[in-house]
Design a protein around this motif. Structure first.
Motif, PDB file in Angstrom:
ATOM      1  N   VAL A 214       0.846  -1.196   0.000  1.00 40.33           N
ATOM      2  CA  VAL A 214       0.000   0.000   0.000  1.00 40.33           C
ATOM      3  C   VAL A 214       0.881   1.246   0.000  1.00 40.33           C
ATOM      4  O   VAL A 214       0.621   2.200  -0.739  1.00 40.33           O
ATOM      5  N   LEU A 215       1.935   1.223   0.802  1.00 40.71           N
ATOM      6  CA  LEU A 215       2.859   2.362   0.843  1.00 40.71           C
ATOM      7  C   LEU A 215       3.471   2.605  -0.536  1.00 40.71           C
ATOM      8  O   LEU A 215       3.543   3.745  -0.995  1.00 40.71           O
ATOM      9  N   LYS A 216       3.902   1.552  -1.202  1.00 37.26           N
ATOM     10  CA  LYS A 216       4.483   1.694  -2.541  1.00 37.26           C
ATOM     11  C   LYS A 216       3.452   2.275  -3.514  1.00 37.26           C
ATOM     12  O   LYS A 216       3.776   3.143  -4.327  1.00 37.26           O
ATOM     13  N   CYS A 217       2.229   1.812  -3.426  1.00 37.98           N
ATOM     14  CA  CYS A 217       1.159   2.315  -4.288  1.00 37.98           C
ATOM     15  C   CYS A 217       0.936   3.811  -4.044  1.00 37.98           C
ATOM     16  O   CYS A 217       0.804   4.593  -4.993  1.00 37.98           O
ATOM     17  N   LEU A 218       0.897   4.215  -2.775  1.00 37.57           N
ATOM     18  CA  LEU A 218       0.705   5.627  -2.432  1.00 37.57           C
ATOM     19  C   LEU A 218       1.889   6.462  -2.914  1.00 37.57           C
ATOM     20  O   LEU A 218       1.716   7.562  -3.435  1.00 37.57           O
ATOM     21  N   LYS A 219       3.101   5.930  -2.750  1.00 35.52           N
ATOM     22  CA  LYS A 219       4.293   6.641  -3.225  1.00 35.52           C
ATOM     23  C   LYS A 219       4.230   6.838  -4.726  1.00 35.52           C
ATOM     24  O   LYS A 219       4.483   7.929  -5.243  1.00 35.52           O
ATOM     25  N   ASN A 220       3.866   5.781  -5.449  1.00 34.61           N
ATOM     26  CA  ASN A 220       3.750   5.879  -6.903  1.00 34.61           C
ATOM     27  C   ASN A 220       2.639   6.835  -7.318  1.00 34.61           C
ATOM     28  O   ASN A 220       2.684   7.409  -8.403  1.00 34.61           O
ATOM     29  N   GLY A 221       1.657   7.010  -6.434  1.00 31.31           N
ATOM     30  CA  GLY A 221       0.557   7.938  -6.695  1.00 31.31           C
ATOM     31  C   GLY A 221       0.888   9.378  -6.339  1.00 31.31           C
ATOM     32  O   GLY A 221       0.060  10.266  -6.509  1.00 31.31           O
ATOM     33  N   GLY A 222       2.102   9.597  -5.800  1.00 34.63           N
ATOM     34  CA  GLY A 222       2.542  10.954  -5.513  1.00 34.63           C
ATOM     35  C   GLY A 222       2.604  11.339  -4.053  1.00 34.63           C
ATOM     36  O   GLY A 222       2.806  12.508  -3.722  1.00 34.63           O
ATOM     37  N   ALA A 223       2.446  10.385  -3.150  1.00 32.71           N
ATOM     38  CA  ALA A 223       2.511  10.700  -1.715  1.00 32.71           C
ATOM     39  C   ALA A 223       3.899  11.216  -1.337  1.00 32.71           C
ATOM     40  O   ALA A 223       4.914  10.726  -1.840  1.00 32.71           O
ATOM     41  N   ASP A 224       3.913  12.215  -0.465  1.00 35.76           N
ATOM     42  CA  ASP A 224       5.165  12.781   0.036  1.00 35.76           C
ATOM     43  C   ASP A 224       5.588  11.990   1.270  1.00 35.76           C
ATOM     44  O   ASP A 224       4.959  12.091   2.326  1.00 35.76           O
ATOM     45  N   LEU A 225       6.639  11.212   1.150  1.00 33.91           N
ATOM     46  CA  LEU A 225       7.087  10.352   2.251  1.00 33.91           C
ATOM     47  C   LEU A 225       7.985  11.089   3.239  1.00 33.91           C
ATOM     48  O   LEU A 225       8.448  10.499   4.207  1.00 33.91           O
ATOM     49  N   LYS A 226       8.207  12.369   3.020  1.00 39.86           N
ATOM     50  CA  LYS A 226       9.071  13.135   3.914  1.00 39.86           C
ATOM     51  C   LYS A 226       8.291  14.007   4.886  1.00 39.86           C
ATOM     52  O   LYS A 226       8.893  14.720   5.695  1.00 39.86           O
ATOM     53  N   LEU A 227       6.967  13.949   4.841  1.00 40.52           N
ATOM     54  CA  LEU A 227       6.169  14.783   5.735  1.00 40.52           C
ATOM     55  C   LEU A 227       6.340  14.339   7.183  1.00 40.52           C
ATOM     56  O   LEU A 227       6.374  13.140   7.467  1.00 40.52           O
ATOM     57  N   PRO A 228       6.422  15.283   8.121  1.00 36.06           N
ATOM     58  CA  PRO A 228       6.483  14.919   9.545  1.00 36.06           C
ATOM     59  C   PRO A 228       5.088  14.603  10.066  1.00 36.06           C
ATOM     60  O   PRO A 228       4.081  14.999   9.474  1.00 36.06           O
ATOM     61  N   LEU A 229       5.044  13.902  11.171  1.00 37.26           N
ATOM     62  CA  LEU A 229       3.770  13.504  11.767  1.00 37.26           C
ATOM     63  C   LEU A 229       3.027  14.678  12.389  1.00 37.26           C
ATOM     64  O   LEU A 229       1.812  14.778  12.264  1.00 37.26           O
ATOM     65  N   ASP A 230       3.736  15.582  13.027  1.00 39.65           N
ATOM     66  CA  ASP A 230       3.044  16.656  13.752  1.00 39.65           C
ATOM     67  C   ASP A 230       2.463  17.697  12.802  1.00 39.65           C
ATOM     68  O   ASP A 230       2.828  17.801  11.639  1.00 39.65           O
ATOM     69  N   LYS A 231       1.537  18.463  13.316  1.00 42.60           N
ATOM     70  CA  LYS A 231       0.816  19.448  12.516  1.00 42.60           C
ATOM     71  C   LYS A 231       1.657  20.676  12.186  1.00 42.60           C
ATOM     72  O   LYS A 231       1.390  21.360  11.213  1.00 42.60           O
TER      73      LYS A 231
END
Length: 92
Positions: free
Chosen positions: A50-67
């Motif tokens: 699922v993570l790979k699919c989201l990454k391929n869909g353009g998800a930013d994997l460098k975002l921090p957890l906090d707001k």
């Protein structure tokens, strides 16, 4: 909906949402109240496909957890926690 599908590992639903996202208008990096993105939900629950699919869909994997965007908890940290939990389960 994307967060739940990512958390539960429902790859077919994630793929469907990403394929038809022009209709759904769901930001791939939308954060829940706890600051987690769908990619973080997938990572925390060990759903790497699922993570790979989201990454391929353009998800930013460098975002921090906090707001605020200043925190040090990110996907790498969540992946390490998941791995530590998995290792503990195997040793018990």
């Amino acid at each position: 909906m994307l967060h739940i599908a990512a958390k539960k590992g429902f790859i077919n639903i994630v793929e469907h949402i990403l394929q038809y996202n022009d209709d759904f208008k769901i930001p791939i990096d939308c954060k829940k109240n706890n600051g987690m993105t769908p990619a973080m939900c997938a990572t925390k629950n060990g759903h790497l496909y699922v993570l790979k699919c989201l990454k391929n869909g353009g998800a930013d994997l460098k975002l921090p957890l906090d707001k605020t965007g200043q925190g040090s908890i990110n996907i790498l940290y969540l992946a390490a926690l998941e791995r530590a939990y998995y290792d503990c389960e195997l040793s018990s």
